[in-house]
Each structure stands twice: as structure tokens, then as C-alpha cells.
Design an enzyme around this catalytic site. Structure first.
Site, PDB file in Angstrom:
ATOM      1  N   ASN A 255      27.119  -8.941  51.868  1.00  0.00           N
ATOM      2  CA  ASN A 255      26.206 -10.015  51.485  1.00  0.00           C
ATOM      3  C   ASN A 255      25.573  -9.632  50.152  1.00  0.00           C
ATOM      4  O   ASN A 255      24.661  -8.809  50.102  1.00  0.00           O
ATOM      5  CB  ASN A 255      25.134 -10.218  52.553  1.00  0.00           C
ATOM      6  CG  ASN A 255      24.148 -11.313  52.177  1.00  0.00           C
ATOM      7  OD1 ASN A 255      24.364 -12.064  51.231  1.00  0.00           O
ATOM      8  ND2 ASN A 255      23.058 -11.405  52.921  1.00  0.00           N
TER       9      ASN A 255
ATOM     10  N   LYS B 102      23.787 -11.483  48.286  1.00  0.00           N
ATOM     11  CA  LYS B 102      22.520 -12.195  48.065  1.00  0.00           C
ATOM     12  C   LYS B 102      22.513 -12.821  46.654  1.00  0.00           C
ATOM     13  O   LYS B 102      23.529 -13.351  46.226  1.00  0.00           O
ATOM     14  CB  LYS B 102      21.339 -11.266  48.326  1.00  0.00           C
ATOM     15  CG  LYS B 102      21.421 -10.637  49.730  1.00  0.00           C
ATOM     16  CD  LYS B 102      20.184  -9.927  50.148  1.00  0.00           C
ATOM     17  CE  LYS B 102      20.351  -9.385  51.559  1.00  0.00           C
ATOM     18  NZ  LYS B 102      19.109  -8.811  52.100  1.00  0.00           N
TER      19      LYS B 102
ATOM     20  N   HIS C  39      20.328 -16.511  58.360  1.00  0.00           N
ATOM     21  CA  HIS C  39      19.807 -15.246  57.847  1.00  0.00           C
ATOM     22  C   HIS C  39      18.282 -15.278  57.841  1.00  0.00           C
ATOM     23  O   HIS C  39      17.665 -16.314  57.591  1.00  0.00           O
ATOM     24  CB  HIS C  39      20.347 -14.991  56.434  1.00  0.00           C
ATOM     25  CG  HIS C  39      20.161 -13.574  55.983  1.00  0.00           C
ATOM     26  ND1 HIS C  39      18.957 -13.116  55.483  1.00  0.00           N
ATOM     27  CD2 HIS C  39      21.019 -12.519  55.958  1.00  0.00           C
ATOM     28  CE1 HIS C  39      19.094 -11.833  55.162  1.00  0.00           C
ATOM     29  NE2 HIS C  39      20.313 -11.455  55.443  1.00  0.00           N
TER      30      HIS C  39
ATOM     31  N   GLU D 122      16.159 -14.333  55.774  1.00  0.00           N
ATOM     32  CA  GLU D 122      15.547 -14.760  54.513  1.00  0.00           C
ATOM     33  C   GLU D 122      15.460 -16.282  54.429  1.00  0.00           C
ATOM     34  O   GLU D 122      14.515 -16.835  53.853  1.00  0.00           O
ATOM     35  CB  GLU D 122      16.336 -14.181  53.330  1.00  0.00           C
ATOM     36  CG  GLU D 122      16.173 -12.663  53.232  1.00  0.00           C
ATOM     37  CD  GLU D 122      17.199 -11.993  52.351  1.00  0.00           C
ATOM     38  OE1 GLU D 122      17.099 -10.763  52.192  1.00  0.00           O
ATOM     39  OE2 GLU D 122      18.102 -12.680  51.822  1.00  0.00           O
TER      40      GLU D 122
ATOM     41  N   GLU E 217      20.588  -8.539  62.981  1.00  0.00           N
ATOM     42  CA  GLU E 217      19.847  -7.989  61.847  1.00  0.00           C
ATOM     43  C   GLU E 217      18.352  -7.979  62.153  1.00  0.00           C
ATOM     44  O   GLU E 217      17.650  -8.950  61.868  1.00  0.00           O
ATOM     45  CB  GLU E 217      20.082  -8.839  60.586  1.00  0.00           C
ATOM     46  CG  GLU E 217      21.324  -8.499  59.817  1.00  0.00           C
ATOM     47  CD  GLU E 217      21.209  -8.957  58.362  1.00  0.00           C
ATOM     48  OE1 GLU E 217      21.610  -8.200  57.482  1.00  0.00           O
ATOM     49  OE2 GLU E 217      20.700 -10.072  58.122  1.00  0.00           O
TER      50      GLU E 217
ATOM     51  N   GLY F  95      16.124  -4.034  54.167  1.00  0.00           N
ATOM     52  CA  GLY F  95      15.553  -3.775  52.846  1.00  0.00           C
ATOM     53  C   GLY F  95      15.400  -2.308  52.541  1.00  0.00           C
ATOM     54  O   GLY F  95      15.182  -1.473  53.423  1.00  0.00           O
TER      55      GLY F  95
ATOM     56  N   SER G 126      19.622  -2.186  56.527  1.00  0.00           N
ATOM     57  CA  SER G 126      19.626  -0.900  55.815  1.00  0.00           C
ATOM     58  C   SER G 126      20.902  -0.105  56.086  1.00  0.00           C
ATOM     59  O   SER G 126      20.864   1.112  56.281  1.00  0.00           O
ATOM     60  CB  SER G 126      18.381  -0.075  56.181  1.00  0.00           C
ATOM     61  OG  SER G 126      17.196  -0.766  55.856  1.00  0.00           O
TER      62      SER G 126
END
Length: 253
Positions: free
Chosen positions: A7, A9, A94, A96, A164, A170, A212
Site C-alpha cells: 500500500n 498510500k 482502510h 485512514e 490492521e 505508522g 508496522s
């Protein structure tokens, strides 16, 4: 067959960089026999990268779709558009996007539309935090069942579930999930899927881990966590790190 998904992003910032990363990864995966690799760049790069992938060594995916197939939706992308330019997978739900207001109902609509247009949905679920009472199990169950509402067992082989946990995502995160805790979640997810689709369809559905992910933790997680692969964020943009992850996964056969 294991699956590792990159991914990217909102990275990289130029097509030239995207091509460079893609070519570096493609060059190094020739010897992989048991690991499926999916690259999910920003949608603006999918068409160009598909022209660099004539041998189909890699699969391309999108990072999102809109929940309507067509119409007056300025700035949105339909699954048909993305399929047309070379995408065969799409990341949905996701965290986000959920933080920006996407709810379970919208995720469900997107999954149905992806399946209708022959895009394999990579369905993200994950709790924001862990509580001592175990309420996050109910939260995960609701996320998963809401996402799969109205989706029958005939689609089970096309589904990918990416666990996730938000607290582990992160580079600033100092929390890395332990294999035994991951295995517990995987068993829980499988129980939900078996109840919905039957034990005979359970092995058709892949369960991945994201959060991570790096070359430093994948071996233990893939060996002891009960997963079928990874959804990789930051390290998927660093070809040497991503290749290390792929090689470690490949060795687990």
C-alpha cells in the site's frame, strides 16, 4: 500461496519515482514461486505501471473506489474505470478512510461493487485500541460482518481480509503485535467466517496482517501468527526492504 500487498498510500510524488520502485521490485521477484505480490499505488499511476507489467509478474491494485458505479460524482473513481486501466484488486475499509467518515455501510457497498466489476476486495478491519474487557472482539466482529453483509459464499475465494489494528499502524507506533495475540485474532476471524460461509469455504479466504510490518518482524508473524501474508505500508516503498519481506514469506513453505 501467500499474498503480500504493498500500500503506497499517497506516495511517491512523481511518476518517475513510482516507475523506479515498481521496476526494482519486479526485477527481484522472478524466483518467487509461492508468493503472490500486489502493488497498490496511487490510482493516477496504475495505467502506466500496467504497461510495465506485460509479463504479469506483479498484480496491480487500487487504494479505494467510490460506492456508486457512475454518475455526477466529481473527483471519484469507479471500479470499472480502475479495472479498465489494469487494477485487479482494491483496498477497502482502510482505517485512514474510516477516520475521514467512511462507515461500515459504505464499505459494504464498495465491496459489492468491486466484486461486480471483478476487482478483488482487500477488506481492512481493526480496532483503535485494546481494552482489558475484550470489547474489541465485538468491534471486529461488527466490522467484518457489516462489511460482508449480503455477500454470499460464491464470492469467498475472492475475499481477502486484512487485519490492521489502528494502534499498531505508522512509524511512530512503538507497539508491535505479538504472534500469539495475532494468532488469537486470526482464529476469531476464522470462526466468524466459518459461521457465515461454512467450514468448507474457510480456506478460500486469505487473512493478512498489516501494522508496522517490516523485515524485522515478518518472520515471526508469518511463522506463528496463522496469517496468509501481509499488507505493507511504509516499507513497501523501499524496494530492498520490501524484497526482504517477500523472501522471508517465500521461505515459509
Amino acid at each position: 500461496m501467500k499474498t503480500v500487498i504493498a500500500n503506497w498510500k499517497m506516495n511517491p510524488q512523481s511518476l518517475r519515482e513510482a516507475e523506479g520502485i515498481f521496476k526494482s521490485i519486479k526485477k527481484k521477484i522472478l524466483k518467487l514461486k509461492e508468493t503472490e505480490v500486489v502493488i497498490c499505488p496511487p490510482s493516477i499511476y496504475v495505467n502506466k505501471l500496467s504497461t510495465l507489467n506485460k509479463s504479469n509478474l506483479l498484480n496491480l491494485g487500487a487504494q479505494d473506489i467510490f460506492y456508486q458505479e457512475k454518475g455526477s460524482w466529481t473527483g471519484k473513481l469507479s471500479p470499472k474505470m480502475l479495472r479498465e486501466i489494469g487494477a485487479s484488486f482494491v483496498i477497502l475499509g482502510h482505517s485512514e478512510n474510516r477516520q475521514l467518515g467512511e462507515n461500515n455501510e459504505i464499505v459494504n457497498l464498495k465491496i459489492k461493487l468491486a466484486l461486480k466489476n471483478r476487482l478483488g476486495p482487500i477488506i481492512c478491519i481493526g480496532e483503535k485500541k485494546r481494552d482489558n474487557e475484550g470489547d474489541y472482539f465485538s468491534f471486529l466482529e461488527d466490522q467484518l460482518l457489516s462489511a460482508l453483509k449480503g455477500i454470499g459464499s460464491s464470492f469467498s475465494k475472492k475475499l481477502v481480509i486484512a487485519y490492521e489494528p489502528v494502534w499498531a499502524i505508522g512509524k511512530a507506533s512503538k507497539k508491535i503485535i505479538k504472534p500469539k495475540d495475532l494468532l488469537q485474532i486470526v482464529i476469531f476471524i476464522k470462526k466468524i467466517l466459518a459461521d457465515k460461509y461454512g467450514i468448507e469455504n474457510l480456506e478460500k479466504i486469505k487473512i493478512l496482517y498489516g501494522g508496522s510490518v517490516s523485515p524485522l518482524n515478518v518472520e515471526e508473524l508469518i511463522r506463528e501468527g496463522g496469517i496468509n501474508g501481509f499488507l505493507v505500508g511504509r516499507d513497501s516503498l523501499i524496494p530492498e526492504n520490501f524484497i526482504k519481506i517477500l523472501k522471508i514469506v517465500e521461505k515459509q513453505f
